[in-house]
Design an enzyme around this catalytic site. Sequence first.
Site, PDB file in Angstrom:
ATOM      1  N   THR A  93      -3.848  75.204  56.551  1.00 35.35           N
ATOM      2  CA  THR A  93      -3.105  74.677  57.699  1.00 35.35           C
ATOM      3  C   THR A  93      -2.705  73.217  57.541  1.00 35.35           C
ATOM      4  O   THR A  93      -3.411  72.436  56.882  1.00 35.35           O
ATOM      5  CB  THR A  93      -3.972  74.812  58.978  1.00 35.35           C
ATOM      6  OG1 THR A  93      -3.391  74.017  60.026  1.00 35.35           O
ATOM      7  CG2 THR A  93      -5.398  74.327  58.772  1.00 35.35           C
TER       8      THR A  93
ATOM      9  N   GLU B 168      -3.098  71.134  59.722  1.00 36.18           N
ATOM     10  CA  GLU B 168      -4.148  70.325  60.357  1.00 36.18           C
ATOM     11  C   GLU B 168      -5.016  69.636  59.301  1.00 36.18           C
ATOM     12  O   GLU B 168      -5.710  68.669  59.607  1.00 36.18           O
ATOM     13  CB  GLU B 168      -5.029  71.192  61.258  1.00 36.18           C
ATOM     14  CG  GLU B 168      -4.365  71.615  62.553  1.00 36.18           C
ATOM     15  CD  GLU B 168      -4.158  70.467  63.546  1.00 36.18           C
ATOM     16  OE1 GLU B 168      -5.084  69.667  63.731  1.00 36.18           O
ATOM     17  OE2 GLU B 168      -3.061  70.377  64.107  1.00 36.18           O
TER      18      GLU B 168
ATOM     19  N   TYR C  23     -12.066  71.846  63.231  1.00 37.54           N
ATOM     20  CA  TYR C  23     -11.181  72.916  62.731  1.00 37.54           C
ATOM     21  C   TYR C  23     -10.544  72.491  61.400  1.00 37.54           C
ATOM     22  O   TYR C  23     -10.602  73.219  60.400  1.00 37.54           O
ATOM     23  CB  TYR C  23     -10.093  73.213  63.773  1.00 37.54           C
ATOM     24  CG  TYR C  23      -8.984  74.111  63.263  1.00 37.54           C
ATOM     25  CD1 TYR C  23      -9.167  75.492  63.165  1.00 37.54           C
ATOM     26  CD2 TYR C  23      -7.753  73.586  62.874  1.00 37.54           C
ATOM     27  CE1 TYR C  23      -8.142  76.311  62.682  1.00 37.54           C
ATOM     28  CE2 TYR C  23      -6.732  74.395  62.397  1.00 37.54           C
ATOM     29  CZ  TYR C  23      -6.934  75.761  62.306  1.00 37.54           C
ATOM     30  OH  TYR C  23      -5.925  76.568  61.839  1.00 37.54           O
TER      31      TYR C  23
ATOM     32  N   LYS D 157     -11.207  74.060  57.622  1.00 35.76           N
ATOM     33  CA  LYS D 157     -10.109  74.661  56.849  1.00 35.76           C
ATOM     34  C   LYS D 157      -9.958  73.999  55.474  1.00 35.76           C
ATOM     35  O   LYS D 157      -9.489  74.618  54.524  1.00 35.76           O
ATOM     36  CB  LYS D 157      -8.801  74.575  57.647  1.00 35.76           C
ATOM     37  CG  LYS D 157      -8.696  75.601  58.776  1.00 35.76           C
ATOM     38  CD  LYS D 157      -8.408  76.992  58.227  1.00 35.76           C
ATOM     39  CE  LYS D 157      -8.098  77.985  59.313  1.00 35.76           C
ATOM     40  NZ  LYS D 157      -7.681  79.296  58.784  1.00 35.76           N
TER      41      LYS D 157
HETATM   42  P1  NDP Z   1      -5.098  83.789  66.201  1.00 38.49           P
HETATM   43  O1  NDP Z   1      -6.115  82.940  66.872  1.00 38.49           O
HETATM   44  O2  NDP Z   1      -3.990  84.365  67.010  1.00 38.49           O
HETATM   45  O3  NDP Z   1      -5.813  84.975  65.426  1.00 38.49           O
HETATM   46  C1  NDP Z   1      -7.038  84.795  64.750  1.00 38.49           C
HETATM   47  C2  NDP Z   1      -7.807  86.097  64.776  1.00 38.49           C
HETATM   48  O4  NDP Z   1      -9.043  85.914  64.060  1.00 38.49           O
HETATM   49  C3  NDP Z   1      -8.176  86.572  66.176  1.00 38.49           C
HETATM   50  O5  NDP Z   1      -7.671  87.872  66.352  1.00 38.49           O
HETATM   51  C4  NDP Z   1      -9.707  86.559  66.166  1.00 38.49           C
HETATM   52  O6  NDP Z   1     -10.287  87.630  66.850  1.00 38.49           O
HETATM   53  C5  NDP Z   1     -10.035  86.706  64.695  1.00 38.49           C
HETATM   54  N1  NDP Z   1     -11.402  86.239  64.404  1.00 38.49           N
HETATM   55  C6  NDP Z   1     -11.977  85.100  64.861  1.00 38.49           C
HETATM   56  N2  NDP Z   1     -13.236  85.025  64.422  1.00 38.49           N
HETATM   57  C7  NDP Z   1     -13.474  86.125  63.668  1.00 38.49           C
HETATM   58  C8  NDP Z   1     -14.599  86.605  62.939  1.00 38.49           C
HETATM   59  N3  NDP Z   1     -15.745  85.944  62.913  1.00 38.49           N
HETATM   60  N4  NDP Z   1     -14.477  87.776  62.270  1.00 38.49           N
HETATM   61  C9  NDP Z   1     -13.324  88.473  62.312  1.00 38.49           C
HETATM   62  N5  NDP Z   1     -12.231  88.082  62.990  1.00 38.49           N
HETATM   63  C10 NDP Z   1     -12.308  86.905  63.658  1.00 38.49           C
HETATM   64  O7  NDP Z   1      -4.484  82.890  65.025  1.00 38.49           O
HETATM   65  P2  NDP Z   1      -3.023  82.928  64.367  1.00 38.49           P
HETATM   66  O8  NDP Z   1      -2.588  84.332  64.194  1.00 38.49           O
HETATM   67  O9  NDP Z   1      -2.147  81.953  65.070  1.00 38.49           O
HETATM   68  O10 NDP Z   1      -3.323  82.261  62.957  1.00 38.49           O
HETATM   69  C11 NDP Z   1      -3.705  83.053  61.832  1.00 38.49           C
HETATM   70  C12 NDP Z   1      -4.397  82.175  60.818  1.00 38.49           C
HETATM   71  O11 NDP Z   1      -3.522  81.130  60.393  1.00 38.49           O
HETATM   72  C13 NDP Z   1      -5.659  81.474  61.330  1.00 38.49           C
HETATM   73  O12 NDP Z   1      -6.572  81.396  60.262  1.00 38.49           O
HETATM   74  C14 NDP Z   1      -5.171  80.084  61.697  1.00 38.49           C
HETATM   75  O13 NDP Z   1      -6.223  79.145  61.647  1.00 38.49           O
HETATM   76  C15 NDP Z   1      -4.127  79.855  60.617  1.00 38.49           C
HETATM   77  N6  NDP Z   1      -3.042  78.961  60.944  1.00 38.49           N
HETATM   78  C16 NDP Z   1      -2.287  79.183  62.064  1.00 38.49           C
HETATM   79  C17 NDP Z   1      -1.234  78.362  62.361  1.00 38.49           C
HETATM   80  C18 NDP Z   1      -0.355  78.613  63.547  1.00 38.49           C
HETATM   81  O14 NDP Z   1       0.444  77.741  63.880  1.00 38.49           O
HETATM   82  N7  NDP Z   1      -0.445  79.783  64.174  1.00 38.49           N
HETATM   83  C19 NDP Z   1      -0.902  77.192  61.507  1.00 38.49           C
HETATM   84  C20 NDP Z   1      -1.705  77.135  60.297  1.00 38.49           C
HETATM   85  C21 NDP Z   1      -2.737  77.975  60.045  1.00 38.49           C
HETATM   86  P3  NDP Z   1     -10.736  87.533  68.404  1.00 38.49           P
HETATM   87  O15 NDP Z   1      -9.579  88.087  69.131  1.00 38.49           O
HETATM   88  O16 NDP Z   1     -11.953  88.374  68.433  1.00 38.49           O
HETATM   89  O17 NDP Z   1     -10.997  86.077  68.697  1.00 38.49           O
HETATM   90  P1  GDP Z   2      -2.515  72.492  67.152  1.00 40.08           P
HETATM   91  O1  GDP Z   2      -1.433  71.707  66.500  1.00 40.08           O
HETATM   92  O2  GDP Z   2      -3.039  73.605  66.288  1.00 40.08           O
HETATM   93  O3  GDP Z   2      -3.602  71.659  67.719  1.00 40.08           O
HETATM   94  O4  GDP Z   2      -1.784  73.295  68.341  1.00 40.08           O
HETATM   95  P2  GDP Z   2      -1.818  73.092  69.930  1.00 40.08           P
HETATM   96  O5  GDP Z   2      -0.657  73.862  70.465  1.00 40.08           O
HETATM   97  O6  GDP Z   2      -3.164  73.419  70.474  1.00 40.08           O
HETATM   98  O7  GDP Z   2      -1.583  71.531  70.139  1.00 40.08           O
HETATM   99  C1  GDP Z   2      -0.425  70.880  69.635  1.00 40.08           C
HETATM  100  C2  GDP Z   2      -0.362  69.470  70.191  1.00 40.08           C
HETATM  101  O8  GDP Z   2      -0.101  69.535  71.597  1.00 40.08           O
HETATM  102  C3  GDP Z   2      -1.646  68.647  70.050  1.00 40.08           C
HETATM  103  O9  GDP Z   2      -1.293  67.357  69.605  1.00 40.08           O
HETATM  104  C4  GDP Z   2      -2.207  68.579  71.459  1.00 40.08           C
HETATM  105  O10 GDP Z   2      -2.940  67.380  71.742  1.00 40.08           O
HETATM  106  C5  GDP Z   2      -0.911  68.592  72.261  1.00 40.08           C
HETATM  107  N1  GDP Z   2      -1.085  69.032  73.670  1.00 40.08           N
HETATM  108  C6  GDP Z   2      -0.651  68.364  74.756  1.00 40.08           C
HETATM  109  N2  GDP Z   2      -0.976  69.032  75.867  1.00 40.08           N
HETATM  110  C7  GDP Z   2      -1.631  70.150  75.478  1.00 40.08           C
HETATM  111  C8  GDP Z   2      -2.204  71.240  76.196  1.00 40.08           C
HETATM  112  O11 GDP Z   2      -2.190  71.306  77.420  1.00 40.08           O
HETATM  113  N3  GDP Z   2      -2.772  72.234  75.450  1.00 40.08           N
HETATM  114  C9  GDP Z   2      -2.796  72.191  74.082  1.00 40.08           C
HETATM  115  N4  GDP Z   2      -3.340  73.212  73.411  1.00 40.08           N
HETATM  116  N5  GDP Z   2      -2.277  71.155  73.375  1.00 40.08           N
HETATM  117  C10 GDP Z   2      -1.688  70.148  74.076  1.00 40.08           C
END
Ligand code: NDP
Ligand code: GDP
Length: 339
Positions: free
Chosen positions: A126, A128, A150, A154
């Site tokens: 990521t 992040e 987080y 990662k």
């Molecule tokens: P989500 O949070 O939507 O999905 C993550 C899934 O992982 C959930 O369904 C969750 O299940 C499951 N999970 C959590 N803990 C466990 C565990 N211990 N064993 C098995 N499954 C588990 O994330 P995204 O789809 O948005 O992201 C996918 C991946 O990409 C993640 O690794 C995220 O960190 C990474 N990522 C995402 C970005 C984004 O902008 N979306 C950017 C960069 C990286 P449950 O429903 O039970 O919680």
């Molecule tokens: P991230 O980039 O994975 O942390 O995705 P988020 O959507 O959680 O946050 C993106 C940015 O939005 C971060 O800089 C947060 O501090 C900012 N932010 C501002 N207001 C909010 C809020 O109400 N919820 C979340 N989740 N983020 C917020």
Amino acid sequence: MAKTALVTGIRGQDGTYLGKFLLEKGYRVWGADRRSGDATHWRAKRLGIESDIHHMYMDLLEYSNVLRTLDRVQPDEIYNLAAQSFVSASFEQPIVTTTINAIGVLHLLESIRTVNPKIRFYQASTSEMFGKAQQTPQSETTPFHPRSPYGVSKVFGHWITVNYRESYGTFACCGILFNHESPLRGEEFVTRKISLAASRISRGKQDKVVLGNLDAKRDWGYAAEFVEGMWLMLQQNQADDYVLATGESHSIREFADLAFSKVGIPLQWHGDAMEARGIDSSGVVRVEVSPDYYRPAEVDALKGDATKARERLGWKPRTTFQNLVELMVESDLQYDSVV
Ligand code: NDP
Ligand code: GDP
């Protein structure tokens, strides 16, 4: 013969889009999720794939469970999308976050070594990890400086994946993905929180939305396009790491501006930082700021350079920032009551 893929985090945003993408490519798709997860399968239903995925329970925390899963499924490719993916929650639950996001990756890599070293592995790294970014834009060579448990967890997942590639020849790739959003994004993330709020406010179901730091900037792409990049990484002759990003950076305030304009409520902004308010044409406050949504350490601005992915994978994003905001708001207007 059709390939078999195992997707962890199948019920999440990316898992659902990737599941659909792989099915369309003719894959047999096994989706692993832990039993505590969402039982409604709302995302899979939304994309019409709920009966096409072979589901099984697998918690990344339990090594023997991971090992048996690989042994049973015998996948050609594994996409590790499972994570505690919410930065805010990682400040409250740093140990759980680290165990899942760091040690969980190791459970998969060790299982690959044991069951079948030829399995190809994708790790969800990521932007992040760049955190307090050392240069702009960020590419595969930019040093990491994570700003949350987080991000730190990662970084471990990233380097252990690289280490298995270098030590054991595992075909393991890290996709360093910048934020990618969609109508399937979790409601706790700021983009979906805003699109849902704009939709509800326009229909009189909600009065205002309370946010945190409006000045943070992110490089936001469309998740449905990013999953193709994950797949492309595993189809190359050599395993490597790639940034996927749009190359544009926008603030939370800009996202809110576009979302509220889309529902016919253009906002005027008053005040700065914690005092900022977004006010509609009748003088009603629609966006407010609370310190509750600020983080102990913030990632101020991210902007990715995906040149390597474009040149070597032929991958590039197609959806503009404005189109992304609009498609999320349109979807919430249509499906608001579902989630
Ligand atoms: P989500 O949070 O939507 O999905 C993550 C899934 O992982 C959930 O369904 C969750 O299940 C499951 N999970 C959590 N803990 C466990 C565990 N211990 N064993 C098995 N499954 C588990 O994330 P995204 O789809 O948005 O992201 C996918 C991946 O990409 C993640 O690794 C995220 O960190 C990474 N990522 C995402 C970005 C984004 O902008 N979306 C950017 C960069 C990286 P449950 O429903 O039970 O919680
Ligand atoms: P991230 O980039 O994975 O942390 O995705 P988020 O959507 O959680 O946050 C993106 C940015 O939005 C971060 O800089 C947060 O501090 C900012 N932010 C501002 N207001 C909010 C809020 O109400 N919820 C979340 N989740 N983020 C917020």
